[in-house]
Design a protein around this motif. Structure first.
Motif, PDB file in Angstrom:
ATOM      1  N   UNK A  76     -72.444 -49.184  34.068  1.00 18.69           N
ATOM      2  CA  UNK A  76     -71.182 -48.566  33.623  1.00 18.69           C
ATOM      3  C   UNK A  76     -70.953 -48.914  32.158  1.00 18.69           C
ATOM      4  N   UNK A  77     -70.528 -47.974  31.404  1.00 16.43           N
ATOM      5  CA  UNK A  77     -70.137 -48.212  30.008  1.00 16.43           C
ATOM      6  C   UNK A  77     -68.634 -48.266  29.918  1.00 16.43           C
ATOM      7  N   UNK A  78     -68.135 -49.146  29.107  1.00 18.16           N
ATOM      8  CA  UNK A  78     -66.684 -49.293  28.987  1.00 18.16           C
ATOM      9  C   UNK A  78     -66.339 -49.083  27.513  1.00 18.16           C
ATOM     10  N   UNK A  79     -65.499 -48.086  27.263  1.00 15.30           N
ATOM     11  CA  UNK A  79     -65.133 -47.790  25.869  1.00 15.30           C
ATOM     12  C   UNK A  79     -63.688 -48.186  25.645  1.00 15.30           C
ATOM     13  N   UNK A  80     -63.375 -48.556  24.430  1.00 15.32           N
ATOM     14  CA  UNK A  80     -61.978 -48.891  24.155  1.00 15.32           C
ATOM     15  C   UNK A  80     -61.830 -49.258  22.694  1.00 15.32           C
ATOM     16  N   UNK A  81     -60.636 -49.123  22.190  1.00 13.63           N
ATOM     17  CA  UNK A  81     -60.432 -49.423  20.763  1.00 13.63           C
ATOM     18  C   UNK A  81     -60.580 -50.936  20.567  1.00 13.63           C
ATOM     19  N   UNK A  82     -60.619 -51.340  19.306  1.00 16.02           N
ATOM     20  CA  UNK A  82     -60.696 -52.795  19.064  1.00 16.02           C
ATOM     21  C   UNK A  82     -59.407 -53.449  19.542  1.00 16.02           C
ATOM     22  N   UNK A  83     -59.546 -54.613  20.103  1.00 16.28           N
ATOM     23  CA  UNK A  83     -58.370 -55.365  20.510  1.00 16.28           C
ATOM     24  C   UNK A  83     -57.732 -54.812  21.771  1.00 16.28           C
ATOM     25  N   UNK A  84     -58.453 -53.903  22.469  1.00 14.73           N
ATOM     26  CA  UNK A  84     -57.834 -53.364  23.693  1.00 14.73           C
ATOM     27  C   UNK A  84     -58.161 -54.276  24.876  1.00 14.73           C
ATOM     28  N   UNK A  85     -58.856 -55.379  24.655  1.00 15.89           N
ATOM     29  CA  UNK A  85     -59.062 -56.334  25.736  1.00 15.89           C
ATOM     30  C   UNK A  85     -60.405 -56.177  26.432  1.00 15.89           C
ATOM     31  N   UNK A  86     -61.334 -55.475  25.814  1.00 13.53           N
ATOM     32  CA  UNK A  86     -62.649 -55.290  26.460  1.00 13.53           C
ATOM     33  C   UNK A  86     -63.314 -56.648  26.644  1.00 13.53           C
ATOM     34  N   UNK A  87     -63.400 -57.409  25.538  1.00 10.52           N
ATOM     35  CA  UNK A  87     -64.108 -58.698  25.647  1.00 10.52           C
ATOM     36  C   UNK A  87     -63.359 -59.614  26.614  1.00 10.52           C
ATOM     37  N   UNK A  88     -62.032 -59.574  26.564  1.00  8.56           N
ATOM     38  CA  UNK A  88     -61.277 -60.463  27.474  1.00  8.56           C
ATOM     39  C   UNK A  88     -61.607 -60.118  28.920  1.00  8.56           C
ATOM     40  N   UNK A  89     -61.738 -58.826  29.188  1.00 12.51           N
ATOM     41  CA  UNK A  89     -62.042 -58.398  30.558  1.00 12.51           C
ATOM     42  C   UNK A  89     -63.383 -58.979  31.000  1.00 12.51           C
ATOM     43  N   UNK A  90     -64.380 -58.903  30.093  1.00  8.16           N
ATOM     44  CA  UNK A  90     -65.692 -59.468  30.461  1.00  8.16           C
ATOM     45  C   UNK A  90     -65.584 -60.971  30.652  1.00  8.16           C
ATOM     46  N   UNK A  91     -64.854 -61.619  29.749  1.00 10.63           N
ATOM     47  CA  UNK A  91     -64.766 -63.085  29.839  1.00 10.63           C
ATOM     48  C   UNK A  91     -64.088 -63.523  31.125  1.00 10.63           C
ATOM     49  N   UNK A  92     -63.146 -62.701  31.594  1.00 14.13           N
ATOM     50  CA  UNK A  92     -62.470 -63.075  32.845  1.00 14.13           C
ATOM     51  C   UNK A  92     -63.473 -63.083  33.986  1.00 14.13           C
ATOM     52  N   UNK A  93     -64.424 -62.145  33.935  1.00  7.47           N
ATOM     53  CA  UNK A  93     -65.386 -62.054  35.046  1.00  7.47           C
ATOM     54  C   UNK A  93     -66.262 -63.294  35.124  1.00  7.47           C
ATOM     55  N   UNK A  94     -66.470 -63.963  33.959  1.00  6.90           N
ATOM     56  CA  UNK A  94     -67.322 -65.165  34.019  1.00  6.90           C
ATOM     57  C   UNK A  94     -66.476 -66.418  33.833  1.00  6.90           C
ATOM     58  N   UNK A  95     -65.209 -66.334  34.173  1.00 11.34           N
ATOM     59  CA  UNK A  95     -64.364 -67.531  34.211  1.00 11.34           C
ATOM     60  C   UNK A  95     -64.267 -68.213  32.839  1.00 11.34           C
ATOM     61  N   UNK A  96     -64.389 -67.456  31.756  1.00 12.91           N
ATOM     62  CA  UNK A  96     -64.142 -68.068  30.435  1.00 12.91           C
ATOM     63  C   UNK A  96     -62.672 -67.967  30.073  1.00 12.91           C
ATOM     64  N   UNK A  97     -62.020 -67.003  30.698  1.00 18.74           N
ATOM     65  CA  UNK A  97     -60.582 -66.822  30.443  1.00 18.74           C
ATOM     66  C   UNK A  97     -59.925 -66.700  31.813  1.00 18.74           C
ATOM     67  N   UNK A  98     -58.814 -67.435  32.007  1.00 18.58           N
ATOM     68  CA  UNK A  98     -58.201 -67.285  33.348  1.00 18.58           C
ATOM     69  C   UNK A  98     -57.180 -66.144  33.340  1.00 18.58           C
ATOM     70  N   UNK A  99     -56.879 -65.677  34.522  1.00 16.32           N
ATOM     71  CA  UNK A  99     -56.038 -64.467  34.610  1.00 16.32           C
ATOM     72  C   UNK A  99     -54.800 -64.781  35.433  1.00 16.32           C
ATOM     73  N   UNK A 100     -53.727 -64.023  35.151  1.00 11.98           N
ATOM     74  CA  UNK A 100     -52.443 -64.335  35.780  1.00 11.98           C
ATOM     75  C   UNK A 100     -52.519 -64.065  37.279  1.00 11.98           C
ATOM     76  N   UNK A 101     -52.680 -62.806  37.653  1.00  7.85           N
ATOM     77  CA  UNK A 101     -52.838 -62.570  39.107  1.00  7.85           C
ATOM     78  C   UNK A 101     -53.844 -61.444  39.316  1.00  7.85           C
ATOM     79  N   UNK A 102     -54.087 -61.146  40.563  1.00 10.36           N
ATOM     80  CA  UNK A 102     -55.172 -60.225  40.903  1.00 10.36           C
ATOM     81  C   UNK A 102     -56.297 -61.052  41.504  1.00 10.36           C
ATOM     82  N   UNK A 103     -57.332 -60.363  42.008  1.00  9.69           N
ATOM     83  CA  UNK A 103     -58.402 -61.140  42.647  1.00  9.69           C
ATOM     84  C   UNK A 103     -59.728 -60.464  42.366  1.00  9.69           C
ATOM     85  N   UNK A 104     -60.752 -61.300  42.348  1.00 10.09           N
ATOM     86  CA  UNK A 104     -62.109 -60.810  42.057  1.00 10.09           C
ATOM     87  C   UNK A 104     -62.962 -61.109  43.291  1.00 10.09           C
ATOM     88  N   UNK A 105     -63.661 -60.089  43.773  1.00  5.40           N
ATOM     89  CA  UNK A 105     -64.520 -60.278  44.951  1.00  5.40           C
ATOM     90  C   UNK A 105     -65.962 -60.066  44.548  1.00  5.40           C
TER      91      UNK A 105
END
Lengths: 216, 230, 46, 220
Positions: free
Chosen positions: A30-59
């Motif tokens: 899957x390709x993910x497009x987005x403007x700069x600063x739209x949180x693309x990198x943060x989204x990836x970092x959340x998946x590898x536990x580099x950034x913690x997230x408020x709520x929601x769940x990952x399976x």
């Protein structure tokens, strides 16, 4: 394989991700497009536990992930800014990484040399990473993906061809295509984040957009 | 657009609680000044005891609350526990300072020295210094998103240190046993009950200030939310 | 007021004064802060 | 797993040689200051020796603890570790062990110089002395790692570390100085057993709480 439900993240009070639902299954890229600063990198970092997230769940494989680390060997994250220990040489960095990801001892040296050859860094194998140019650093992080090829199942790439020279980009393209088409033996899936549209189109099956904290 | 937040004193309970505290403070003053006996040797200085020891107890309880709320914050990541920890740390440090002020005031006439490395007083001093560090961490790290977990961690570590500090200082200052060790039980009855009453009053003050501060921290975070999207 | 002529009354009064005043000052500080934040909050929200 | 993490730290240190050299240089210059400022006869200095020795060790451990986590902070190389299948408590333990190794290594060099410069002879039962140094170092590294690990990302953490570390370390230093003093005057073990228990409980408590708390202070 990897399913995300209602993931929301906000830096201070600025909403980055707002109830994101996302799914990536085996052999899907899957390709993910987005403007700069739209949180693309943060989204990836959340998946590898580099950034913690408020709520929601990952399976991962239908098992909820919270604070454990076993799934992390299955997801490899190559950041927009490649990170290596500057005072160590390329070989020592990869040696350390292969020890952490528990590659079996006797194959380590062979794999490191092979992955560095593919990437074209074979002559700077004993150079400290501090003298590497940004393009070489990018190639080193790609060689990390090659080195751990049969360990990761999902590869997260953050603007991978940024700073690569021509044959670097060409090498990267056929690498991605080889991982993508390898339906037969190992089930590889890719999540590539970029902001240049046509490159993403011909390298991934499906393209999504991240705008205003939502993925659609 | 959002509901009007009321003043802390608009809800009836806090108003009553405030009045109750003022009323019981006056009773406490009356008891301390007129009812309790005058110590033949220390005379009026002994009466500082009714303010010095309860504020030490409140400081200890406040720092225990900081640890508990720190653990809860790390477990649940709910902002309420961070407010409780922050408010309790502030009040605990105020009462810590009170102990460190009233202690020497009491000591100067009676023991002739204003500071003695007495185990309990030194423990309070070290906790006071640790919490100065706690507040400087909070100030320096304001912009960081994980500052709440970091201060919760330091709150936990600080309280874990209390027993060790107390015992090490107790053995270290073997010869400095000036501090009277009045066993509470066999104190004469009027001193004992007045002391208990003053403990209760100080604890009420602590709860009151704690709830008030938490109320303010909630408004503050709501304000930050408003300012952000505004 | 026979209480005044006991020894060390000044020390007692000093300690009592410090305790009372710091609690009151902290209380006033809380009131001021609450007023400030609430005023800012209320006129921001409407 | 801890072995490869510690080896990595050692390798970085061998290559860049920053931490150990600055610790030793700082330690020796402080000893020099003590030697000049306490121009007392050796018998008098003997009385202060344990206190001075442990003051030097705390100062060099401040330098160590400031640097030990900066290895990870250089161009965000902590991302390798935190996104890899190593759980963060093990990272904390490896940091404790590698800082212990650095501290012991620089102490091996500094202590003889300390005794030489202040013209004091070594204590008779050297074994007790080394045991005490080892366990106090373990305490220093455990509380130090968790504190410097938690404030690693705050902007001016070099200033914050001493402000937090010194008050926290007071019980350990009291027991260290007391027991070293007793050992210098070669008292039997039973005399300083109580201090030894305090040092042990300090190290155990903060190693264990650091192990539990560290994962909470890492992510953004």
């Amino acid at each position: 394989m990897l399913r995300i439900e209602k993931l929301s993240k906000s830096f201070g009070q600025k909403i980055i991700l707002d109830e994101v639902n996302f799914e990536i299954n085996i052999n899907e890229s899957i390709g993910l497009l987005g403007k700069n600063g739209s949180g693309k990198s943060t989204f990836l970092k959340i998946l590898v536990d580099l950034v913690n997230y408020q709520n929601g769940s990952i399976f991962y494989n239908e098992k909820k992930i919270k604070m454990e680390t076993s799934y992390k060997s299955k997801i490899l994250y190559l950041g927009h800014q490649p990170t290596f220990y500057p005072s160590l040489t390329a070989k020592e960095n990869l040696l350390f990484i292969s020890k952490i990801y528990k590659i079996d001892e006797n194959q380590i040296i062979k794999k490191i040399v092979n992955s560095l050859n593919i990437v074209g860094l074979s002559n700077s194998i004993n150079l400290p990473v501090s003298v590497f140019s940004s393009g070489m650093l990018r190639k080193l992080s790609i060689s990390k993906a090659i080195l751990l090829e049969n360990i990761w199942e999902i590869l997260l790439l953050d603007e991978p061809n940024d700073g690569l020279d021509i044959e670097g980009q060409e090498m990267l393209s056929n690498l991605i295509l080889s991982w993508k088409n390898k339906k037969s033996n190992n089930n590889k899936s890719l999540l590539i984040v970029s902001h240049n549209e046509n490159w993403i189109k011909n390298h991934t099956d499906q393209v999504m957009h991240l705008t205003k904290g939502k993925i659609n | 657009m959002s509901s009007e937040i009321k003043f802390f004193h608009q809800n009836i309970y806090s108003k009553l609680f405030g009045l109750l505290i003022i009323f019981s403070w006056l009773i406490l003053n009356y008891f301390v000044l007129f009812v309790t006996r005058i110590d033949p040797y220390q005379e009026m200085a002994q009466k500082i005891f009714y303010f010095h020891v309860p504020s030490a107890w409140v400081a200890g309880i406040a720092y225990l609350v900081v640890m508990i709320s720190g653990i809860n914050y790390l477990r649940t990541k709910n902002n309420y526990w961070d407010y409780v920890g922050y408010a309790s740390a502030e009040i605990g440090t105020i009462f810590c300072a009170l102990v460190l002020i009233t202690g020497p005031i009491w000591a100067t006439p009676i023991w002739g020295t204003s500071w003695s490395w007495e185990p309990r007083l030194t423990t309070v001093l070290i906790m006071f210094l640790i919490y100065l560090g706690y507040f400087s961490v909070r100030n320096f790290g304001k912009s960081l998103t994980t500052i709440k977990s970091i201060s919760a961690t330091i709150g936990v570590l600080a309280f874990l240190n209390v027993p060790i500090i107390y015992f090490s200082v107790k053995f270290w200052a073997e010869e400095v046993q000036l501090h009277p060790q009045p066993e509470m039980m066999e104190q004469p009855v009027d001193i004992y009950y007045t002391f208990l009453f003053s403990l209760i009053v100080f604890f009420m003050i602590y709860m009151y200030l704690l709830n008030y501060r938490i109320h303010i921290l909630k408004i503050k975070s709501k304000l930050e939310n408003i300012l952000e999207d505004y | 007021m026979e209480i005044l002529q006991y020894k060390y009354f000044s020390f007692f009064f000093m300690a009592y004064f410090v305790v009372l005043i710091s609690i009151i000052i902290w209380f006033l500080f809380l009131i001021l802060q609450e007023k400030k934040y609430l005023k800012k909050y209320n006129d921001k929200s409407n | 797993m801890i072995r490869s993490l510690v080896l990595k730290d050692l390798l970085i240190e061998i290559k860049s040689k920053e931490i150990i050299s600055s610790m030793i240089a700082f330690g020796i210059s402080v000893i020099l200051l003590f030697a000049f400022s306490f121009r007392a006869s050796p018998s008098q200095v003997y009385f202060f020796a344990p206190g001075l020795l442990w003051m030097i060790f705390i100062f060099i451990s401040i330098i160590l603890l400031n640097r030990i986590f900066n290895l990870e902070m250089e161009n965000k190389s902590y991302e390798i570790l935190f996104s890899s299948p190593v759980d963060k408590s093990t990272i904390f333990l490896s940091k404790c062990i590698s800082s212990l190794i650095f501290l012991i290594f620089s102490q091996i060099i500094i202590t003889p110089i300390f005794f030489l410069f202040l013209q004091i002879n070594f204590p008779e039962n050297l074994l007790f002395f080394l045991i005490i140094i080892f366990f106090v170092d373990l305490g220093i590294c455990s509380i130090g790692s968790i504190i410097s690990g938690s404030i690693m990302k705050i902007r001016s953490n070099e200033i914050l570390l001493p402000i937090l570390f010194f008050p926290m370390i007071t019980p350990l230093i009291i027991s260290a100085v007391k027991s070293t003093d007793l050992i210098f005057n070669n008292h039997p073990f039973v005399d300083w057993k109580i201090w030894f228990q305090l040092i042990l409980s300090f190290s155990v408590i903060f190693l264990f709480s650091g192990y539990l708390l560290y994962p909470h202070v890492t992510n953004e």
